[in-house]
Design an enzyme around this catalytic site. Structure first.
Site, short mmCIF file in Angstrom:
data_model
loop_
_atom_site.label_atom_id
_atom_site.label_comp_id
_atom_site.label_asym_id
_atom_site.label_seq_id
_atom_site.Cartn_x
_atom_site.Cartn_y
_atom_site.Cartn_z
N THR A 53 0.82 -1.21 0.00
CA THR A 53 0.00 0.00 0.00
C THR A 53 0.85 1.26 0.00
O THR A 53 0.42 2.31 -0.46
CB THR A 53 -0.93 -0.01 1.22
N TYR A 141 5.44 -12.71 4.48
CA TYR A 141 4.21 -12.19 3.87
C TYR A 141 3.86 -13.05 2.66
O TYR A 141 4.53 -12.99 1.64
CB TYR A 141 4.44 -10.73 3.49
N LYS A 169 2.15 -13.31 7.76
CA LYS A 169 0.96 -12.61 7.27
C LYS A 169 0.41 -13.46 6.13
O LYS A 169 0.97 -13.48 5.03
CB LYS A 169 1.28 -11.19 6.80
#
Length: 317
Positions: A53, A141, A169
């Site tokens: 992001t 991740y 994650k």
């Protein structure tokens, strides 16, 4: 089995924040500072800096380090900060981790090298190399939309055994795969990725869980309060927070997390800007959300009570 859960205090809603840029593409440090104050005031349980992001793909190495320095100096002593250190080589990731460690960060978030689509043994070697040299603990991740790889449970279990890996994650779009990884690994490492819907709420209530590393925190305290209410035992209040989060996800994104009005960063920046948070512009090749779609984003925020009609009209000007 070596449990590494107690090595860090990460839990709850930890958003990957946007990186504010000026209209000419420069890092907007003034805007960043104001946004960080807002996120802290809204009760975030931690932050990820320079994640997906945060448009890490458009940042130079020096800019990424500058971003870590600014965020670390402002909030490093106030809440957990994770540095987005994804790159194409372990060497570069280690360099970012070393810098983040000097400016107040508590961990790093790393996907497998994107685009290359390495195999399981190559991914294991990549994280092992990082673990051997990183001064900060690692959150692995799993991000299939960005890497083209949906890491298997067997591979995630191998990665969880790496000494400096303390969290995963798990951002697979397959609920079954998330649940499998959660139950298999939750006693060894932290597992993030609980959805803030009824499925996630019931799983968290019945079996516990660590939290959600979401994106942008455009609803501010609503996201954090999902977990605050859950921890306090008020499931109805948590459910209402989760309902608002799902409205955002359903109105702004498709089921495979593709933005309806442009890229994820552009949509979140439009939403934050509508709330008066100086989220700035995106960098090319991304494009900012078109004016007609900004109206739709503002309308969603009005419906959720995040902004009033007068504020929305003023923001559109």
């Amino acid at each position: 089995m070596d449990s590494k859960r107690g090595r860090v205090d990460w839990r709850g809603y930890i958003p990957a924040i946007v990186t504010p840029f000026t209209s000419d593409g420069a890092l907007d440090f003034a805007g960043l500072g104001t946004m960080l104050d807002w996120l802290h005031g809204e009760g975030m349980h931690g932050l990820v800096i320079a994640g997906t992001t945060g448009e890490w793909t458009s940042l130079t190495p020096d800019e990424r380090c500058q971003l870590f320095t600014a965020a670390g100096r402002q909030l490093g002593h106030k809440l957990p900060l994770l540095a987005g250190c994804t790159s194409f080589t372990a060497r570069d990731t280690i360099a970012y981790a070393r810098h983040a460690a000097t400016v107040g960060f508590q961990g790093i978030l790393v996907t497998p090298p994107p685009y290359l689509r390495p195999g399981d043994d190559e991914i294991h070697g990549f994280y092992s190399d990082i673990s051997a040299e990183s001064p900060l603990p690692i959150c692995v991740y799993n991000w299939p939309p960005g890497t083209g790889i949906d890491m298997s449970l067997d591979l995630l279990a191998r990665l969880a055994d790496i000494p400096n890996v303390v969290a995963i994650k798990q951002s697979t779009g397959d609920l079954r795969r998330f649940v499998e990884a959660f139950f298999a690994l939750k006693d060894q490492v932290l597992v993030f990725g609980h959805s803030m819907d009824e499925h996630g709420l019931q799983l968290l209530h019945a079996a516990g869980g660590d939290g959600t590393m979401g994106a942008g925190a455009v609803l501010g305290r609503v996201h954090a309060d999902f977990y605050n209410h859950l921890w306090a035992g008020d499931l109805d209040a948590a459910r209402e927070c989760g309902r608002k989060d799902r409205v955002i996800m359903e109105q702004w994104y498709t089921t495979d997390l593709v933005g309806r009005f442009g890229s994820g960063p552009a949509i979140l920046k439009a939403g934050l800007s509508a709330r008066g948070v100086p989220a700035g512009f995106v960098r090319p090749p991304l494009r900012d959300v078109a004016a007609e779609d900004r109206i739709k984003i503002r309308q969603t925020l009005i419906e959720l009570g995040a902004i009033g009609p007068a504020h929305a009209k003023q923001s559109a000007a």
